[in-house]
Design a protein around this motif. Structure first.
Motif, PDB file in Angstrom:
ATOM      1  N   GLU A 168       0.827  -1.217   0.000  1.00 15.38           N
ATOM      2  CA  GLU A 168       0.000   0.000   0.000  1.00 15.38           C
ATOM      3  C   GLU A 168       0.856   1.258   0.000  1.00 15.38           C
ATOM      4  OE1 GLU A 168      -2.803   2.955   0.059  1.00 15.38           O
ATOM      5  OE2 GLU A 168      -2.999   0.892  -0.598  1.00 15.38           O
ATOM      6  N   ARG A 169       1.862   1.314   0.852  1.00 17.43           N
ATOM      7  CA  ARG A 169       2.711   2.523   0.927  1.00 17.43           C
ATOM      8  C   ARG A 169       3.419   2.756  -0.406  1.00 17.43           C
ATOM      9  NH1 ARG A 169       3.396   7.430   1.803  1.00 17.43           N
ATOM     10  NH2 ARG A 169       5.468   8.104   2.389  1.00 17.43           N
ATOM     11  N   LEU A 170       3.832   1.692  -1.067  1.00 19.40           N
ATOM     12  CA  LEU A 170       4.506   1.840  -2.360  1.00 19.40           C
ATOM     13  C   LEU A 170       3.551   2.352  -3.432  1.00 19.40           C
ATOM     14  CD1 LEU A 170       6.692  -1.334  -2.150  1.00 19.40           C
ATOM     15  CD2 LEU A 170       7.525   1.021  -2.205  1.00 19.40           C
ATOM     16  N   ALA A 171       2.289   1.944  -3.374  1.00 21.82           N
ATOM     17  CA  ALA A 171       1.300   2.457  -4.320  1.00 21.82           C
ATOM     18  C   ALA A 171       1.124   3.957  -4.131  1.00 21.82           C
ATOM     19  CB  ALA A 171      -0.029   1.730  -4.145  1.00 21.82           C
ATOM     20  N   VAL A 172       1.092   4.401  -2.877  1.00 19.66           N
ATOM     21  CA  VAL A 172       0.982   5.836  -2.587  1.00 19.66           C
ATOM     22  C   VAL A 172       2.220   6.573  -3.090  1.00 19.66           C
ATOM     23  CG1 VAL A 172       0.908   7.530  -0.702  1.00 19.66           C
ATOM     24  CG2 VAL A 172      -0.575   5.510  -0.630  1.00 19.66           C
ATOM     25  N   LEU A 173       3.389   5.977  -2.895  1.00 17.97           N
ATOM     26  CA  LEU A 173       4.624   6.615  -3.360  1.00 17.97           C
ATOM     27  C   LEU A 173       4.681   6.666  -4.878  1.00 17.97           C
ATOM     28  CD1 LEU A 173       7.091   5.138  -0.736  1.00 17.97           C
ATOM     29  CD2 LEU A 173       6.402   7.540  -0.959  1.00 17.97           C
ATOM     30  N   ASP A 174       4.152   5.637  -5.554  1.00 16.47           N
ATOM     31  CA  ASP A 174       4.094   5.692  -7.012  1.00 16.47           C
ATOM     32  C   ASP A 174       3.211   6.845  -7.459  1.00 16.47           C
ATOM     33  OD1 ASP A 174       4.572   4.744  -9.719  1.00 16.47           O
ATOM     34  OD2 ASP A 174       2.493   4.045  -9.667  1.00 16.47           O
ATOM     35  N   ASP A 175       2.106   7.055  -6.767  1.00 19.87           N
ATOM     36  CA  ASP A 175       1.257   8.209  -7.059  1.00 19.87           C
ATOM     37  C   ASP A 175       2.013   9.517  -6.846  1.00 19.87           C
ATOM     38  OD1 ASP A 175      -0.931   6.589  -7.696  1.00 19.87           O
ATOM     39  OD2 ASP A 175      -1.758   6.681  -5.662  1.00 19.87           O
ATOM     40  N   GLU A 176       2.855   9.555  -5.813  1.00 20.05           N
ATOM     41  CA  GLU A 176       3.642  10.771  -5.554  1.00 20.05           C
ATOM     42  C   GLU A 176       4.612  11.056  -6.693  1.00 20.05           C
ATOM     43  OE1 GLU A 176       5.372  11.286  -1.674  1.00 20.05           O
ATOM     44  OE2 GLU A 176       3.584  10.435  -0.706  1.00 20.05           O
ATOM     45  N   LEU A 197       2.811  12.921  -9.245  1.00 21.45           N
ATOM     46  CA  LEU A 197       2.467  14.287  -8.859  1.00 21.45           C
ATOM     47  C   LEU A 197       3.668  15.222  -8.853  1.00 21.45           C
ATOM     48  CD1 LEU A 197      -0.030  13.500  -5.966  1.00 21.45           C
ATOM     49  CD2 LEU A 197      -0.559  14.218  -8.308  1.00 21.45           C
ATOM     50  N   LEU A 198       4.883  14.690  -8.894  1.00 19.08           N
ATOM     51  CA  LEU A 198       6.079  15.533  -8.830  1.00 19.08           C
ATOM     52  C   LEU A 198       6.137  16.561  -9.952  1.00 19.08           C
ATOM     53  CD1 LEU A 198       8.884  13.027  -7.780  1.00 19.08           C
ATOM     54  CD2 LEU A 198       7.850  14.841  -6.406  1.00 19.08           C
ATOM     55  N   GLU A 199       5.640  16.196 -11.119  1.00 17.70           N
ATOM     56  CA  GLU A 199       5.708  17.138 -12.236  1.00 17.70           C
ATOM     57  C   GLU A 199       4.797  18.355 -12.040  1.00 17.70           C
ATOM     58  OE1 GLU A 199       3.013  15.555 -15.772  1.00 17.70           O
ATOM     59  OE2 GLU A 199       4.291  13.958 -14.957  1.00 17.70           O
ATOM     60  N   TYR A 200       3.833  18.239 -11.120  1.00 16.37           N
ATOM     61  CA  TYR A 200       2.917  19.350 -10.870  1.00 16.37           C
ATOM     62  C   TYR A 200       3.285  20.154  -9.627  1.00 16.37           C
ATOM     63  CZ  TYR A 200       0.160  16.668 -14.157  1.00 16.37           C
ATOM     64  OH  TYR A 200      -0.262  15.972 -15.255  1.00 16.37           O
ATOM     65  N   GLY A 201       4.229  19.676  -8.880  1.00 14.94           N
ATOM     66  CA  GLY A 201       4.590  20.354  -7.630  1.00 14.94           C
ATOM     67  C   GLY A 201       6.074  20.641  -7.561  1.00 14.94           C
ATOM     68  N   ASP A 202       6.504  20.893  -6.358  1.00 13.11           N
ATOM     69  CA  ASP A 202       7.914  21.215  -6.173  1.00 13.11           C
ATOM     70  C   ASP A 202       8.634  20.154  -5.342  1.00 13.11           C
ATOM     71  OD1 ASP A 202       6.704  21.725  -3.782  1.00 13.11           O
ATOM     72  OD2 ASP A 202       7.370  23.794  -3.616  1.00 13.11           O
ATOM     73  N   GLU A 248      14.388  12.691  -5.378  1.00 10.53           N
ATOM     74  CA  GLU A 248      15.306  12.048  -4.443  1.00 10.53           C
ATOM     75  C   GLU A 248      14.614  11.695  -3.130  1.00 10.53           C
ATOM     76  OE1 GLU A 248      15.967  15.050  -5.920  1.00 10.53           O
ATOM     77  OE2 GLU A 248      17.327  14.281  -7.474  1.00 10.53           O
ATOM     78  N   GLN A 249      13.712  12.563  -2.678  1.00 11.28           N
ATOM     79  CA  GLN A 249      12.991  12.295  -1.431  1.00 11.28           C
ATOM     80  C   GLN A 249      12.068  11.089  -1.588  1.00 11.28           C
ATOM     81  OE1 GLN A 249      13.250  13.414   1.660  1.00 11.28           O
ATOM     82  NE2 GLN A 249      11.597  12.047   2.299  1.00 11.28           N
ATOM     83  N   VAL A 250      11.352  11.015  -2.700  1.00  7.16           N
ATOM     84  CA  VAL A 250      10.460   9.879  -2.931  1.00  7.16           C
ATOM     85  C   VAL A 250      11.295   8.612  -3.117  1.00  7.16           C
ATOM     86  CG1 VAL A 250       8.592   8.937  -4.357  1.00  7.16           C
ATOM     87  CG2 VAL A 250       8.703  11.394  -3.919  1.00  7.16           C
TER      88      VAL A 250
END
Length: 169
Positions: A121-129, A132-137, A141-143
């Motif tokens: 589950e946590r990896l699925a959330v991180l894949d979503d993150e 989203l990186l292209e839309y945010g700042d 490296e953190q993900v």
């Protein structure tokens, strides 16, 4: 860890990935050959390693369970829940060994299991993150660091694949 222990883990991981539909039967035969070269030797392992690539798809169903049993390794039936978890752990070890990038690891598990497998589950959330990186700042490296930490957590559940399927959980 000795080379034979490493070969046993690699064989078990490959077998778990096969049972989850992640690798081909020929990959398991190659892992069996590698295990023989590393010093593991049982009659069932020799029979598995002797399969040709063409025979592997047909013969693995009969040869893999006894080969693993002779080595004290757990066989996970096709589609079994314990096999999914063993496959996730195998992919985590592969990512930690540098065979997959953190993003590839998270993407692959998210695509295969979505948000429905508690272990991933946590990896699925991180894949979503990552998406989203292209839309945010946020920083890739953190993900990546969070995915790597999650892979370490998953891989550390049990260092060796010996014993029953329940012991692997």
């Amino acid at each position: 860890m000795t080379s034979t222990e490493a070969a046993a883990i690699a064989l078990h991981d490959c077998a778990a990935l096969w049972s989850a539909g992640e690798v081909r039967a020929a990959d398991v035969v190659t892992a069996a050959c590698d295990a023989l070269v590393a010093g593991l030797d049982t009659p069932g392992l020799r029979m598995l390693a002797a399969c040709t690539r063409g025979e592997a798809d047909y013969d693995i169903h009969d040869l893999l369970p006894p080969a693993l049993a002779e080595l004290g390794l757990t066989f996970h039936a096709l589609g079994a829940g314990s096999g999914r978890e063993a496959a996730v752990k195998a992919l985590a070890r592969r990512m930690l060994a540098g065979e997959l990038t953190p993003r590839e690891f998270a993407f692959r598990l998210h695509q295969r299991y979505g948000h429905g497998l508690p272990l991933t589950e946590r990896l699925a959330v991180l894949d979503d993150e990552y998406d989203l990186l292209e839309y945010g700042d946020g920083a890739v490296e953190q993900v990546d660091a969070e995915v790597t930490a999650e892979a370490r957590r998953i891989a550390s559940h049990r260092a060796a694949p010996f014993g029953s399927a329940d012991a692997l959980g």
